[in-house]
Write a protein that holds these residues in place. Structure first.
Motif, PDB file in Angstrom:
ATOM      1  N   ARG A   1      -0.579  29.620 -23.780  1.00 16.53           N
ATOM      2  CA  ARG A   1      -1.976  29.272 -24.085  1.00 16.53           C
ATOM      3  C   ARG A   1      -2.381  29.746 -25.483  1.00 16.53           C
ATOM      4  NH1 ARG A   1      -2.752  29.856 -18.227  1.00 16.53           N
ATOM      5  NH2 ARG A   1      -2.993  27.720 -17.483  1.00 16.53           N
ATOM      6  N   ARG A   2      -1.691  30.748 -26.012  1.00 14.28           N
ATOM      7  CA  ARG A   2      -1.943  31.175 -27.399  1.00 14.28           C
ATOM      8  C   ARG A   2      -1.196  30.275 -28.385  1.00 14.28           C
ATOM      9  NH1 ARG A   2      -1.182  36.241 -25.035  1.00 14.28           N
ATOM     10  NH2 ARG A   2       0.910  36.426 -25.882  1.00 14.28           N
ATOM     11  N   ALA A   3      -0.119  29.664 -27.906  1.00 14.12           N
ATOM     12  CA  ALA A   3       0.735  28.861 -28.780  1.00 14.12           C
ATOM     13  C   ALA A   3       0.290  27.407 -28.886  1.00 14.12           C
ATOM     14  CB  ALA A   3       2.185  28.912 -28.281  1.00 14.12           C
ATOM     15  N   ALA A   4      -0.503  26.951 -27.908  1.00 16.68           N
ATOM     16  CA  ALA A   4      -0.892  25.535 -27.918  1.00 16.68           C
ATOM     17  C   ALA A   4      -2.242  25.348 -27.225  1.00 16.68           C
ATOM     18  CB  ALA A   4       0.174  24.701 -27.210  1.00 16.68           C
ATOM     19  N   ASP A   5      -2.917  24.264 -27.590  1.00 17.60           N
ATOM     20  CA  ASP A   5      -4.209  23.977 -26.959  1.00 17.60           C
ATOM     21  C   ASP A   5      -3.996  23.284 -25.610  1.00 17.60           C
ATOM     22  OD1 ASP A   5      -3.673  21.242 -27.420  1.00 17.60           O
ATOM     23  OD2 ASP A   5      -4.975  21.158 -29.174  1.00 17.60           O
ATOM     24  N   ARG A   6      -5.086  23.123 -24.891  1.00 17.39           N
ATOM     25  CA  ARG A   6      -5.043  22.543 -23.544  1.00 17.39           C
ATOM     26  C   ARG A   6      -4.379  21.157 -23.542  1.00 17.39           C
ATOM     27  NH1 ARG A   6      -5.860  23.817 -18.013  1.00 17.39           N
ATOM     28  NH2 ARG A   6      -6.037  21.813 -17.003  1.00 17.39           N
ATOM     29  N   GLY A   7      -4.707  20.337 -24.509  1.00 16.88           N
ATOM     30  CA  GLY A   7      -4.121  18.991 -24.583  1.00 16.88           C
ATOM     31  C   GLY A   7      -2.605  19.024 -24.687  1.00 16.88           C
ATOM     32  N   LYS A   8      -2.102  19.891 -25.547  1.00 19.10           N
ATOM     33  CA  LYS A   8      -0.644  20.021 -25.705  1.00 19.10           C
ATOM     34  C   LYS A   8      -0.015  20.510 -24.400  1.00 19.10           C
ATOM     35  CE  LYS A   8       3.365  20.598 -27.781  1.00 19.10           C
ATOM     36  NZ  LYS A   8       4.259  19.486 -28.047  1.00 19.10           N
ATOM     37  N   LEU A   9      -0.652  21.470 -23.735  1.00 21.76           N
ATOM     38  CA  LEU A   9      -0.114  22.007 -22.485  1.00 21.76           C
ATOM     39  C   LEU A   9      -0.158  20.955 -21.366  1.00 21.76           C
ATOM     40  CD1 LEU A   9      -1.520  25.646 -22.597  1.00 21.76           C
ATOM     41  CD2 LEU A   9       0.765  24.833 -23.252  1.00 21.76           C
ATOM     42  N   GLU A  10      -1.162  20.081 -21.388  1.00 24.09           N
ATOM     43  CA  GLU A  10      -1.212  18.972 -20.431  1.00 24.09           C
ATOM     44  C   GLU A  10      -0.091  17.974 -20.718  1.00 24.09           C
ATOM     45  OE1 GLU A  10      -5.211  17.479 -20.712  1.00 24.09           O
ATOM     46  OE2 GLU A  10      -6.025  19.141 -19.525  1.00 24.09           O
ATOM     47  N   ASN A  11       0.161  17.712 -22.005  1.00 30.18           N
ATOM     48  CA  ASN A  11       1.266  16.827 -22.376  1.00 30.18           C
ATOM     49  C   ASN A  11       2.605  17.413 -21.927  1.00 30.18           C
ATOM     50  OD1 ASN A  11      -0.408  14.914 -23.520  1.00 30.18           O
ATOM     51  ND2 ASN A  11      -0.170  15.714 -25.609  1.00 30.18           N
ATOM     52  N   LEU A  12       2.756  18.718 -22.077  1.00 27.34           N
ATOM     53  CA  LEU A  12       3.989  19.370 -21.619  1.00 27.34           C
ATOM     54  C   LEU A  12       4.141  19.237 -20.096  1.00 27.34           C
ATOM     55  CD1 LEU A  12       4.080  22.611 -23.794  1.00 27.34           C
ATOM     56  CD2 LEU A  12       5.767  20.758 -23.818  1.00 27.34           C
ATOM     57  N   ALA A  13       3.043  19.343 -19.365  1.00 28.60           N
ATOM     58  CA  ALA A  13       3.097  19.171 -17.907  1.00 28.60           C
ATOM     59  C   ALA A  13       3.583  17.762 -17.564  1.00 28.60           C
ATOM     60  CB  ALA A  13       1.736  19.439 -17.281  1.00 28.60           C
ATOM     61  N   ARG A  14       3.078  16.764 -18.260  1.00 27.84           N
ATOM     62  CA  ARG A  14       3.526  15.387 -18.014  1.00 27.84           C
ATOM     63  C   ARG A  14       5.003  15.229 -18.377  1.00 27.84           C
ATOM     64  NH1 ARG A  14      -1.674  14.604 -19.601  1.00 27.84           N
ATOM     65  NH2 ARG A  14      -1.254  14.076 -21.754  1.00 27.84           N
ATOM     66  N   ALA A  15       5.445  15.901 -19.433  1.00 27.24           N
ATOM     67  CA  ALA A  15       6.859  15.834 -19.815  1.00 27.24           C
ATOM     68  C   ALA A  15       7.733  16.493 -18.747  1.00 27.24           C
ATOM     69  CB  ALA A  15       7.069  16.503 -21.176  1.00 27.24           C
ATOM     70  N   VAL A  16       7.270  17.610 -18.195  1.00 27.81           N
ATOM     71  CA  VAL A  16       8.009  18.277 -17.114  1.00 27.81           C
ATOM     72  C   VAL A  16       8.105  17.340 -15.913  1.00 27.81           C
ATOM     73  CG1 VAL A  16       7.841  20.128 -15.374  1.00 27.81           C
ATOM     74  CG2 VAL A  16       7.571  20.661 -17.801  1.00 27.81           C
ATOM     75  N   GLN A  17       6.995  16.713 -15.541  1.00 29.37           N
ATOM     76  CA  GLN A  17       6.994  15.808 -14.390  1.00 29.37           C
ATOM     77  C   GLN A  17       7.920  14.616 -14.633  1.00 29.37           C
ATOM     78  OE1 GLN A  17       2.705  15.489 -14.395  1.00 29.37           O
ATOM     79  NE2 GLN A  17       2.548  16.705 -12.511  1.00 29.37           N
ATOM     80  N   ALA A  18       7.948  14.095 -15.845  1.00 32.54           N
ATOM     81  CA  ALA A  18       8.852  12.988 -16.162  1.00 32.54           C
ATOM     82  C   ALA A  18      10.308  13.439 -16.074  1.00 32.54           C
ATOM     83  CB  ALA A  18       8.543  12.445 -17.563  1.00 32.54           C
ATOM     84  N   ALA A  19      10.609  14.611 -16.611  1.00 29.88           N
ATOM     85  CA  ALA A  19      11.987  15.139 -16.549  1.00 29.88           C
ATOM     86  C   ALA A  19      12.419  15.346 -15.101  1.00 29.88           C
ATOM     87  CB  ALA A  19      12.083  16.439 -17.334  1.00 29.88           C
ATOM     88  N   GLU A  20      11.488  15.764 -14.261  1.00 29.18           N
ATOM     89  CA  GLU A  20      11.820  16.010 -12.853  1.00 29.18           C
ATOM     90  C   GLU A  20      12.193  14.724 -12.115  1.00 29.18           C
ATOM     91  OE1 GLU A  20       9.258  20.066 -12.060  1.00 29.18           O
ATOM     92  OE2 GLU A  20       8.339  18.154 -11.528  1.00 29.18           O
ATOM     93  N   THR A  21      11.605  13.598 -12.509  1.00 29.00           N
ATOM     94  CA  THR A  21      11.920  12.343 -11.813  1.00 29.00           C
ATOM     95  C   THR A  21      13.350  11.893 -12.068  1.00 29.00           C
ATOM     96  OG1 THR A  21      11.131  10.899 -13.593  1.00 29.00           O
ATOM     97  CG2 THR A  21       9.511  11.551 -11.908  1.00 29.00           C
ATOM     98  N   LEU A  22      13.944  12.357 -13.154  1.00 25.19           N
ATOM     99  CA  LEU A  22      15.310  11.964 -13.499  1.00 25.19           C
ATOM    100  C   LEU A  22      16.328  13.090 -13.318  1.00 25.19           C
ATOM    101  CD1 LEU A  22      14.450  10.042 -16.792  1.00 25.19           C
ATOM    102  CD2 LEU A  22      14.890   9.056 -14.530  1.00 25.19           C
ATOM    103  N   ALA A  23      15.879  14.243 -12.880  1.00 24.52           N
ATOM    104  CA  ALA A  23      16.744  15.419 -12.811  1.00 24.52           C
ATOM    105  C   ALA A  23      17.697  15.364 -11.626  1.00 24.52           C
ATOM    106  CB  ALA A  23      15.887  16.678 -12.707  1.00 24.52           C
TER     107      ALA A  23
END
Length: 182
Positions: free
Chosen positions: A124-146
């Motif tokens: 949370r110190r390294a990135a704003d809420r929007g970036k952290l939400e984008n990372l969550a979507r990237a994690v969810q996308a990676a999980e669908t193919l993992a």
């Protein structure tokens, strides 16, 4: 409009589910234990792959000492993958399974606490809420193919990209066959 979740919230919620599945495996027997264990293996494999592909690269380049923090987490993850691979071939009601499962549980829960303290706490110190939400979507996308099973030695995004898609198809096929056998 649906509530947007950030990567820290997502990963902590998954850690909670992992703790719950460890409890379920420990408190059941027979086929139910076997099924709960396979659910746990699947969640851990998918979760760790997504962390290796999305979370750890972010931590390496965005938190102080990130390279060292990630190195320690990857060592913990590799140890867990090896233990999960051994356990997958055992009778879940055997004394050996229960002993190794108890050790794995302790290691994985310590690993989750380490991630939350040394990695996620700095996001949370390294990135704003929007970036952290984008990372969550990237994690969810990676999980669908993992892959849905642990694959020791695939501990980086590059190795996951090389091995992951084939392993994921094989793992997901095995999951369907295992489910069909009931």
């Amino acid at each position: 409009m649906t509530e947007r979740i950030d990567v820290v919230e997502l990963l902590k919620a998954q850690h909670t589910k992992i703790r719950e599945l460890f409890d379920e495996v420990a408190n059941t027997k027979g086929e139910e234990r076997k099924q709960r264990f396979h659910d746990l293996v699947r969640l851990l494999a998918v979760h760790e792959t997504a962390e290796e592909e999305v979370v750890h690269p972010f931590a390496r380049s965005n938190i102080e000492g990130g390279e060292l923090v990630v190195k320690d987490r990857i060592e913990e993850e590799e140890k867990a993958k090896q233990a999960l691979s051994r356990l997958d071939d055992m009778d879940p009601d055997s004394a050996k399974f229960l002993d190794e499962f108890a050790a794995l549980r302790q290691d994985v829960l310590a690993h989750a606490a380490n991630e939350e303290e040394y990695e996620f706490a700095h996001f949370r110190r390294a990135a704003d809420r929007g970036k952290l939400e984008n990372l969550a979507r990237a994690v969810q996308a990676a999980e669908t193919l993992a892959p849905t099973r642990p694959h020791p030695g695939t501990d980086t995004a590059l190795k996951n990209v090389a091995v992951g898609p084939v392993a994921a198809v094989i793992d997901r096929t095995r999951d369907v066959v295992r489910k069909a056998k009931g």
